[in-house]
Write an enzyme that holds these catalytic residues in place. Structure first.
Site, PDB file in Angstrom:
ATOM      1  N   ASP A 203       0.848  -1.183   0.000  1.00  0.00           N
ATOM      2  CA  ASP A 203       0.000   0.000   0.000  1.00  0.00           C
ATOM      3  C   ASP A 203       0.880   1.227   0.000  1.00  0.00           C
ATOM      4  O   ASP A 203       2.110   1.126   0.034  1.00  0.00           O
ATOM      5  CB  ASP A 203      -0.992   0.002   1.177  1.00  0.00           C
ATOM      6  CG  ASP A 203      -2.331   0.634   0.760  1.00  0.00           C
ATOM      7  OD1 ASP A 203      -2.319   1.797   0.308  1.00  0.00           O
ATOM      8  OD2 ASP A 203      -3.370  -0.032   0.869  1.00  0.00           O
ATOM      9  N   HIS A 278      -2.683   2.828  -4.736  1.00  0.00           N
ATOM     10  CA  HIS A 278      -2.195   2.387  -3.423  1.00  0.00           C
ATOM     11  C   HIS A 278      -0.768   1.864  -3.538  1.00  0.00           C
ATOM     12  O   HIS A 278      -0.412   0.862  -2.904  1.00  0.00           O
ATOM     13  CB  HIS A 278      -3.114   1.304  -2.826  1.00  0.00           C
ATOM     14  CG  HIS A 278      -4.399   1.847  -2.277  1.00  0.00           C
ATOM     15  ND1 HIS A 278      -4.454   2.579  -1.101  1.00  0.00           N
ATOM     16  CD2 HIS A 278      -5.666   1.780  -2.735  1.00  0.00           C
ATOM     17  CE1 HIS A 278      -5.724   2.923  -0.861  1.00  0.00           C
ATOM     18  NE2 HIS A 278      -6.481   2.461  -1.836  1.00  0.00           N
ATOM     19  N   GLU A 343      -9.755   2.310  -5.603  1.00  0.00           N
ATOM     20  CA  GLU A 343      -9.516   3.715  -5.250  1.00  0.00           C
ATOM     21  C   GLU A 343      -8.425   4.424  -6.058  1.00  0.00           C
ATOM     22  O   GLU A 343      -7.664   5.224  -5.524  1.00  0.00           O
ATOM     23  CB  GLU A 343      -9.199   3.823  -3.746  1.00  0.00           C
ATOM     24  CG  GLU A 343     -10.357   3.359  -2.887  1.00  0.00           C
ATOM     25  CD  GLU A 343     -10.123   3.505  -1.403  1.00  0.00           C
ATOM     26  OE1 GLU A 343     -11.077   3.897  -0.707  1.00  0.00           O
ATOM     27  OE2 GLU A 343      -9.008   3.221  -0.917  1.00  0.00           O
TER      28      GLU A 343
HETATM   29  C1  ACM Z   1     -10.755  -0.682   0.327  1.00  0.00           C
HETATM   30  O1  ACM Z   1     -11.248  -0.551   1.473  1.00  0.00           O
HETATM   31  N1  ACM Z   1     -10.229   0.359  -0.295  1.00  0.00           N
HETATM   32  C2  ACM Z   1     -10.750  -1.963  -0.349  1.00  0.00           C
END
Ligand code: ACM
Ligand code: ZN
Length: 773
Positions: A203, A278, A343
């Site tokens: 991440d 991420h 995201e």
């Molecule tokens: C997430 O909570 N972005 C998978």
């Protein structure tokens, strides 16, 4: 006649002693979690001793049996032996039945022996885990307990799971957790017959898996500038030239060890290698992976939106990712590789010539379709290695990759849609599967993500959505809890968020819907919690808390307090004043009315004894209660509190800043006047405030109190200065201003807003309540 009497006595005593030694086994003695499919209890018991033998066939059965043998050695002080021959009595035998489902088992217990019948290791492991939970809780002890009876009731259990995917995700990126904690978590998953541990290894805030071809991923990407003393979302952007000191990673050797350890407990480790977003940690290590080769530091905390993502136009991005995957699959034998996909803010893709060319060449109409191209291309590669991909539900956008399994997190909608399209689905909707959410009232809990998933809500979850056809429901592989670690800084904190919610989820995923019942679950839970006590697991007791909510009746000048708990018809009792909670406490039935400052204590009772933490609150009345407030600067429409009297209703805002009590000002100062409506003698003004820097809420930097009798001429009676200080917690604070007693009617309070946070964001000022005394 004379001899009758002694005979009668002997007979009576025989009955008594039989009744004593032959305790009647009932369902109450069986406190298994998750609840087995079928259970038949018989009278009698199997007694374990140092004569007990485990009859096994081969090394893997031996390894499975050794787990329980070791427990006897540690807790009971004797060691059942392994044997390949069947003795006359006092043995546990593994029997293979190839017709059973992979994880099914049949457990048959009688005085002479115990038989576990299963297709293979998975069933044997679960049969033994059931025996473990049938034994006294003391079997979990790390020292010898002499008082326990090492026996289990005669019974037959026929058991198998409802779902094949029963998972937990640990986020090793936001805070690093080492191999030992992962191994401990595997033990705890096995205890609940869970079978998937998903490791979130990549991440923004840390790359946690060694990749030999790209050493900088861990040399650079695994370390961030230490801002652990600040709230996650208030941390400053890091300079790429500053050396990171917080972090860590797992070597390939360590990960292989974890995989092996898990396999012996029927647990599959699913690695997650995030893409295309991420991945700031990867871009910090190799800037050329981003669209504009931008140099960034590994973020120390919250990052939003996520714009530094892999370039989808450069071929080198795919070369890199394929090389990473090549190493990942040598470590993890799992059928699935999780590729993230969530995201991504794709603003760079819209500007990048390489990304634009890619879109043009492939006829892709927008950035969503480019992400879909990205995922499909990686899927093709991963499929070519004999593996399948899982992605978060964003991978639906722009078109789902042909073989992909969807992990539905933004509710169950993505999962439902994917199942409609004929794809497999794992349900882990934020509500209630995100275990980083609060599980109890925020005032009583460690800082967590600002939403609420209590134990009961987890238990009531079902991965199959009502509207699904049987065929769609057949695509639901199961469910999973996710523990994102922004606020989870150490193993104890992690345990606290996982347990006992994972126990509730284990039953959701293992037991049939018809076989599940919240009241019945909570009656079995205390036995599991005692086991956790022996194991030193820092589980939460939040479900046992009493919570209070208050309503003000301003006309009658009364506050009515309602007490609640997660349990149905809870036995809540309370006391007023400085009494302690004991057998004399009053049973709570209806809201309790308060007319003056009073201490209230309440607790949940079980078997006439208080359990859990005692709830304590002081309902504070003051001279401003229910009087008019004149707002010289208006409060925000988003945080209106309890309306125009909210600041003087005596009900206090909690750490949950959405609780409907707080009034708030964005950038502006608060300037208000409390009109006592007649002259009153006062000497103290108290201002209740909240700070939660991660949410952009800051204490006032200054508070001033002025008084007047005509509302024109004000005299300052006190001032407090409070310079900004970094604060990692969410904190309630009362600013108290004392002054010489005065007869006044109007009290003006001016609280100064910080205005701009060190990160440059506009700051909120939260106030509730203003107490005048
Ligand atoms: C997430 O909570 N972005 C998978
Ligand atoms: Zn690009």
């Amino acid at each position: 006649m004379r001899i009758l009497k002694p005979i009668f006595i002997v007979f009576f005593m025989t009955v008594l002693s039989n009744a004593y030694s032959q305790k009647i086994n009932t369902e109450k003695d069986i406190q298994l979690i998750p609840k087995p499919k079928q259970l038949v209890i018989r009278q009698g018991k199997f007694q374990f001793s140092n004569e007990t033998k485990f009859v096994v066939n081969g090394d893997s059965q031996k390894e499975i049996a050794s787990v329980l043998i070791h427990k006897f050695e540690t807790a009971a002080g004797f060691r059942p032996e392994i044997s390949s021959k069947i003795p006359k009595k006092n043995f546990i035998q593994f029997k293979v039945d190839a017709t059973l489902n992979k994880e099914a088992y049949l457990l048959d217990v009688n005085e002479k022996n115990i038989t576990i019948t299963a297709k293979g290791n998975a069933g044997f492991i679960y049969g033994l885990e059931s025996i473990r939970q049938l034994l006294p809780e003391a079997i979990e002890s790390k020292s010898i307990i002499t008082s326990a009876k090492w026996e289990i009731p005669n019974l037959t259990i026929t058991d198998e799971p409802r779902f094949q995917w029963r998972g937990l995700m640990l986020d090793l990126s936001r805070h690093f957790f080492d191999k030992n904690y992962v191994i401990e978590t595997i033990d705890r998953l096995a205890m609940l017959k869970m079978n998937v541990l998903h490791l979130h290894l990549v991440d923004d805030q840390g790359w946690r898996i060694e990749i030999k071809k790209y050493p900088k991923l861990t040399e650079v990407g695994a370390w961030r500038v230490d801002q652990e003393n600040a709230a996650w979302n208030a941390r400053l952007v890091t300079n790429p030239d500053e050396k990171g000191t917080y972090g860590g990673f797992l070597t390939q050797e360590e990960l292989k060890e974890i995989v092996k350890y898990a396999a012996a407990k029927n647990i599959e480790i699913i690695p997650e290698i995030e893409m295309p977003a991420h991945v700031s940690s990867a871009i910090a290590a190799y800037p050329e992976l981003a669209c504009f080769n931008q140099r960034i530091g590994v973020p120390s905390g919250g990052l939003w939106p996520i714009t530094d993502i892999y370039c989808a136009g450069k071929e080198t991005t795919f070369e890199f990712l394929q090389n990473v995957i090549d190493e990942v699959i040598t470590i993890f034998p799992s059928k699935y590789i999780h590729i993230g996909g969530d995201e991504a803010t794709k603003t760079n893709w819209d500007k990048c010539p390489n990304c634009q060319k890619r879109m043009k060449d492939n006829g892709l109409k927008d950035a969503h379709e480019l992400q879909s191209y990205f995922v499909k291309r990686m899927e093709k590669y991963i499929n070519s290695k004999g593996k399948k991909i899982i992605g978060w539900d964003e991978i639906l956008e722009g078109g789902l990759a042909p073989e992909a399994t969807v992990m539905s997190w933004r509710g169950t909608k993505g999962g439902t849609e994917a199942a409609k399209q004929g794809h497999d689905v794992i349900m882990s909707p934020e509500s209630p599967c995100y275990f980083n959410f609060y599980q109890g009232p925020q005032n009583e809990e460690p800082l967590a993500f600002d939403a609420y998933n209590p134990l009961n809500k987890v238990y009531e979850f079902d991965p199959v959505v009502d509207t699904m056809t049987p065929q769609e429901a057949g695509h639901v592989l199961g469910g999973q809890a996710n523990l994102w670690a922004e606020h989870i800084t150490n193993p104890k904190a992690s345990e606290y968020m996982i347990f006992p919610r994972l126990a509730a989820l284990s039953e959701v995923l293992w037991s049939s819907k018809e076989n599940r019942n919240w009241n019945n679950f909570t009656s079995r839970l205390p036995s599991l919690l005692k086991r956790y006590d022996y194991l030193g697991i820092n589980y939460a007791k939040s479900a046992y808390l009493v919570t209070a909510s208050a309503v003000a009746d301003l006309d009658k000048k009364v506050i009515n307090v309602t007490l609640k708990n997660e349990f149905q018809n809870p036995d809540i009792r309370y006391v007023l004043g400085d009494k302690s909670i004991d057998h004399q406490a009053i049973k709570y039935v209806n809201p309790i009315p308060f007319k003056e400052t009073t201490v209230l204590k309440a607790s949940l009772f079980q078997n006439d004894k208080p359990i859990g933490k005692t709830f304590t609150d002081t309902i504070v009345f003051h001279k401003g209660f229910g009087h008019k407030v004149n707002y010289l600067t208006p409060y925000s429409e988003s945080y209106k509190g309890d309306g125009p009297f909210g600041m003087v209703n005596t009900i206090r805002g909690s750490k949950n800043f959405h609780d409907g009590q707080w009034q708030a000002w964005l950038v502006n100062d608060m300037e208000i006047i409390v009109d006592l409506e007649k002259v009153q003698s006062i000497e103290k003004v108290t201002i209740g405030t909240l700070e939660s820097q991660g949410a952009g809420i800051y204490f006032p930097t200054q508070i001033k109190v002025l008084v007047s009798n005509d509302s024109i001429n004000y005299k300052e009676v006190g001032k407090i200065m409070r310079p900004f200080a970094v604060n990692v917690n969410s904190e309630l604070k009362e600013f108290k201003i004392n002054f010489e007693k005065r007869d006044v009617r109007f009290v003006k309070v001016i609280a100064t807003n910080l205005k701009k946070s060190p990160r440059g964001d506009s700051s909120w000022l939260f106030v509730d309540e203003i107490l005048v005394n």
